[in-house]
Design a protein around this motif. Structure first.
Motif, PDB file in Angstrom:
ATOM      1  N   ALA A 150       0.834  -1.201   0.000  1.00 27.54           N
ATOM      2  CA  ALA A 150       0.000   0.000   0.000  1.00 27.54           C
ATOM      3  C   ALA A 150       0.872   1.256   0.000  1.00 27.54           C
ATOM      4  N   ALA A 151       1.990   1.217   0.759  1.00 30.45           N
ATOM      5  CA  ALA A 151       2.908   2.359   0.780  1.00 30.45           C
ATOM      6  C   ALA A 151       3.536   2.578  -0.593  1.00 30.45           C
ATOM      7  N   GLU A 152       3.844   1.490  -1.288  1.00 32.98           N
ATOM      8  CA  GLU A 152       4.419   1.609  -2.637  1.00 32.98           C
ATOM      9  C   GLU A 152       3.403   2.174  -3.627  1.00 32.98           C
ATOM     10  N   VAL A 153       2.132   1.838  -3.449  1.00 34.75           N
ATOM     11  CA  VAL A 153       1.079   2.401  -4.297  1.00 34.75           C
ATOM     12  C   VAL A 153       1.034   3.919  -4.120  1.00 34.75           C
ATOM     13  N   GLU A 154       1.034   4.392  -2.874  1.00 27.65           N
ATOM     14  CA  GLU A 154       0.984   5.828  -2.614  1.00 27.65           C
ATOM     15  C   GLU A 154       2.234   6.521  -3.133  1.00 27.65           C
ATOM     16  N   GLN A 155       3.393   5.860  -2.982  1.00 29.88           N
ATOM     17  CA  GLN A 155       4.662   6.398  -3.492  1.00 29.88           C
ATOM     18  C   GLN A 155       4.610   6.560  -5.012  1.00 29.88           C
ATOM     19  N   THR A 156       4.039   5.578  -5.701  1.00 28.43           N
ATOM     20  CA  THR A 156       3.934   5.634  -7.162  1.00 28.43           C
ATOM     21  C   THR A 156       2.987   6.741  -7.602  1.00 28.43           C
ATOM     22  N   LEU A 157       1.863   6.888  -6.925  1.00 26.49           N
ATOM     23  CA  LEU A 157       0.923   7.957  -7.267  1.00 26.49           C
ATOM     24  C   LEU A 157       1.558   9.327  -7.047  1.00 26.49           C
ATOM     25  N   GLU A 158       2.347   9.454  -5.988  1.00 25.86           N
ATOM     26  CA  GLU A 158       3.026  10.715  -5.719  1.00 25.86           C
ATOM     27  C   GLU A 158       4.023  11.037  -6.833  1.00 25.86           C
ATOM     28  N   ALA A 159       4.751  10.006  -7.289  1.00 23.01           N
ATOM     29  CA  ALA A 159       5.698  10.210  -8.392  1.00 23.01           C
ATOM     30  C   ALA A 159       4.976  10.655  -9.654  1.00 23.01           C
ATOM     31  N   ALA A 160       3.791  10.086  -9.908  1.00 25.87           N
ATOM     32  CA  ALA A 160       3.022  10.437 -11.105  1.00 25.87           C
ATOM     33  C   ALA A 160       2.520  11.879 -11.046  1.00 25.87           C
ATOM     34  N   VAL A 161       2.310  12.394  -9.849  1.00 22.07           N
ATOM     35  CA  VAL A 161       1.834  13.771  -9.701  1.00 22.07           C
ATOM     36  C   VAL A 161       2.952  14.773 -10.002  1.00 22.07           C
ATOM     37  N   VAL A 162       4.157  14.497  -9.514  1.00 18.28           N
ATOM     38  CA  VAL A 162       5.226  15.496  -9.610  1.00 18.28           C
ATOM     39  C   VAL A 162       6.121  15.315 -10.825  1.00 18.28           C
ATOM     40  N   ASP A 163       6.014  14.182 -11.528  1.00 16.10           N
ATOM     41  CA  ASP A 163       6.911  13.920 -12.651  1.00 16.10           C
ATOM     42  C   ASP A 163       6.096  13.509 -13.875  1.00 16.10           C
ATOM     43  N   ALA A 164       6.284  14.211 -14.997  1.00 14.93           N
ATOM     44  CA  ALA A 164       5.488  13.956 -16.202  1.00 14.93           C
ATOM     45  C   ALA A 164       5.763  12.576 -16.786  1.00 14.93           C
ATOM     46  N   ASP A 165       7.031  12.143 -16.773  1.00 12.76           N
ATOM     47  CA  ASP A 165       7.353  10.810 -17.307  1.00 12.76           C
ATOM     48  C   ASP A 165       6.679   9.712 -16.479  1.00 12.76           C
ATOM     49  N   ALA A 166       6.719   9.873 -15.161  1.00 14.64           N
ATOM     50  CA  ALA A 166       6.062   8.894 -14.294  1.00 14.64           C
ATOM     51  C   ALA A 166       4.553   8.889 -14.541  1.00 14.64           C
ATOM     52  N   ALA A 167       3.981  10.070 -14.793  1.00 10.35           N
ATOM     53  CA  ALA A 167       2.545  10.152 -15.077  1.00 10.35           C
ATOM     54  C   ALA A 167       2.200   9.369 -16.343  1.00 10.35           C
ATOM     55  N   ASP A 168       3.051   9.488 -17.372  1.00 12.28           N
ATOM     56  CA  ASP A 168       2.807   8.754 -18.615  1.00 12.28           C
ATOM     57  C   ASP A 168       2.847   7.243 -18.379  1.00 12.28           C
ATOM     58  N   GLN A 169       3.801   6.788 -17.572  1.00 17.10           N
ATOM     59  CA  GLN A 169       3.909   5.356 -17.292  1.00 17.10           C
ATOM     60  C   GLN A 169       2.681   4.849 -16.538  1.00 17.10           C
ATOM     61  N   VAL A 170       2.243   5.606 -15.557  1.00 15.40           N
ATOM     62  CA  VAL A 170       1.064   5.197 -14.783  1.00 15.40           C
ATOM     63  C   VAL A 170      -0.175   5.203 -15.677  1.00 15.40           C
ATOM     64  N   ARG A 171      -0.284   6.194 -16.542  1.00 17.79           N
ATOM     65  CA  ARG A 171      -1.436   6.303 -17.439  1.00 17.79           C
ATOM     66  C   ARG A 171      -1.527   5.102 -18.389  1.00 17.79           C
ATOM     67  N   GLN A 172      -0.370   4.572 -18.808  1.00 19.10           N
ATOM     68  CA  GLN A 172      -0.348   3.418 -19.711  1.00 19.10           C
ATOM     69  C   GLN A 172      -0.821   2.142 -19.024  1.00 19.10           C
ATOM     70  N   GLY A 173      -0.638   2.050 -17.699  1.00 15.02           N
ATOM     71  CA  GLY A 173      -1.106   0.870 -16.969  1.00 15.02           C
ATOM     72  C   GLY A 173      -0.265  -0.367 -17.227  1.00 15.02           C
ATOM     73  N   ARG A 174       1.065  -0.189 -17.435  1.00 17.52           N
ATOM     74  CA  ARG A 174       1.914  -1.346 -17.699  1.00 17.52           C
ATOM     75  C   ARG A 174       3.162  -1.324 -16.821  1.00 17.52           C
ATOM     76  N   LEU A 175       2.998  -0.933 -15.576  1.00 17.64           N
ATOM     77  CA  LEU A 175       4.140  -0.897 -14.652  1.00 17.64           C
ATOM     78  C   LEU A 175       4.527  -2.309 -14.232  1.00 17.64           C
ATOM     79  N   ALA A 176       5.836  -2.542 -14.119  1.00 19.66           N
ATOM     80  CA  ALA A 176       6.320  -3.804 -13.567  1.00 19.66           C
ATOM     81  C   ALA A 176       6.839  -3.599 -12.147  1.00 19.66           C
ATOM     82  N   ARG A 177       7.228  -2.380 -11.830  1.00 18.81           N
ATOM     83  CA  ARG A 177       7.752  -2.041 -10.516  1.00 18.81           C
ATOM     84  C   ARG A 177       7.145  -0.716 -10.056  1.00 18.81           C
ATOM     85  N   PRO A 178       7.054  -0.503  -8.743  1.00 21.12           N
ATOM     86  CA  PRO A 178       6.546   0.787  -8.259  1.00 21.12           C
ATOM     87  C   PRO A 178       7.520   1.902  -8.637  1.00 21.12           C
ATOM     88  N   LEU A 179       7.019   3.121  -8.727  1.00 23.14           N
ATOM     89  CA  LEU A 179       7.836   4.271  -9.080  1.00 23.14           C
ATOM     90  C   LEU A 179       8.130   5.111  -7.848  1.00 23.14           C
TER      91      LEU A 179
END
Length: 263
Positions: A127-156
């Motif tokens: 659950a902590a890794e999920v929140e960490q990944t969402l936070e990365a997607a908010v502050v970083d455009a590249d991370a947002a693109d990865q999350v938007r694609q829905g094909r992560l293999a590891r948390p961000l």
């Protein structure tokens, strides 16, 4: 049920993204067998390079899988969060303190709501890794693109400087009115009720799973015990047969010797 790749699609050149979308929509437990099936289908269709690229796709962690589901099951909430991230980054570049303060507050509300939807049934670490990944997607455009694609293999994660409200002189805070205080208490009570409901739902699910697991274990243990009892009886009968065989061999040998002497 055995996974079946979209074999018909391999009659023409298949895009790796199309295959990845199918695979990362599956649970981590289903991923490996499905990936092998897709790679085998591509190879059989003569798509050797595609088969190699498919085989290189990494199995997602539980937390990465949970975030991937946001793009599929909670697309509206995810789009709202990522849009807030874009506004936050723009406000930071513009050094707009008021906008940053408001957007930061809204980000906390939206990301918290989405995290609650995704972390049901997860361990505290996942659950902590999920929140960490969402936070990365908010502050970083590249991370947002990865999350938007829905094909992560590891948390961000994001180690850079995150947009935050620009410090400014704080106005004196007014004491909340009675209505505001009651509204805040009602909101807190509703939040606690939602969390309690989610916790009770998760507990009920795992309690039922535990009951089934105990029932299955007991049934299999009883089968093993029956087999062990049968095995013990079989070993006893084998020992008796060994003893009879030894006696019979000895007596046959003595009888043969007497016969030879009598000739």
């Amino acid at each position: 049920m055995r996974y079946k790749p979209a074999a018909a699609g391999y009659l023409t050149s298949v895009d790796l993204d199309e295959v990845a979308d199918r695979l990362y929509a599956l649970t981590p437990g289903e991923f490996t067998a499905a990936r092998e099936a897709e790679a085998r289908a591509a190879k059989d269709a003569g798509e050797v390079r595609l088969a190699r690229d498919i085989a290189a796709l990494r199995k997602p962690t539980v937390s990465a899988w949970a975030v991937n589901q946001a793009a599929r099951r909670h697309a509206d909430e995810l789009a709202e969060l990522l849009a807030l991230g874009e506004e936050l980054r723009s406000a930071w570049q513009a050094q707009d303190a008021d906008a940053l303060a408001d957007l930061t507050r809204r980000r906390g509300e939206v990301s918290g709501r989405l995290a609650r939807l995704l972390r049901s049934g997860l361990s505290a670490a996942a659950a902590a890794e999920v929140e960490q990944t969402l936070e990365a997607a908010v502050v970083d455009a590249d991370a947002a693109d990865q999350v938007r694609q829905g094909r992560l293999a590891r948390p961000l994660s994001y180690s850079g400087f995150a947009p935050a409200p620009i410090p400014k002189q704080r106005p004196k805070r007014k004491a909340p009115t009675k209505e505001e205080d009651e509204a805040a208490k009602a909101e807190e009570a509703a939040r606690r009720a939602r969390e309690r409901e989610e916790a009770e739902s998760a507990y009920q699910e795992w309690r039922d799973a535990l009951a089934l697991a105990v029932q299955e274990h007991e049934a299999r243990a009883e089968k093993v015990a029956k087999l062990e009892r049968k095995m013990a009886k079989a070993r006893k009968k084998l020992a008796e047969a060994d003893q009879r065989l030894d006696v019979t061999r000895r007596e046959e040998r003595h009888a043969r010797q007497r016969l030879e002497r009598a000739r």
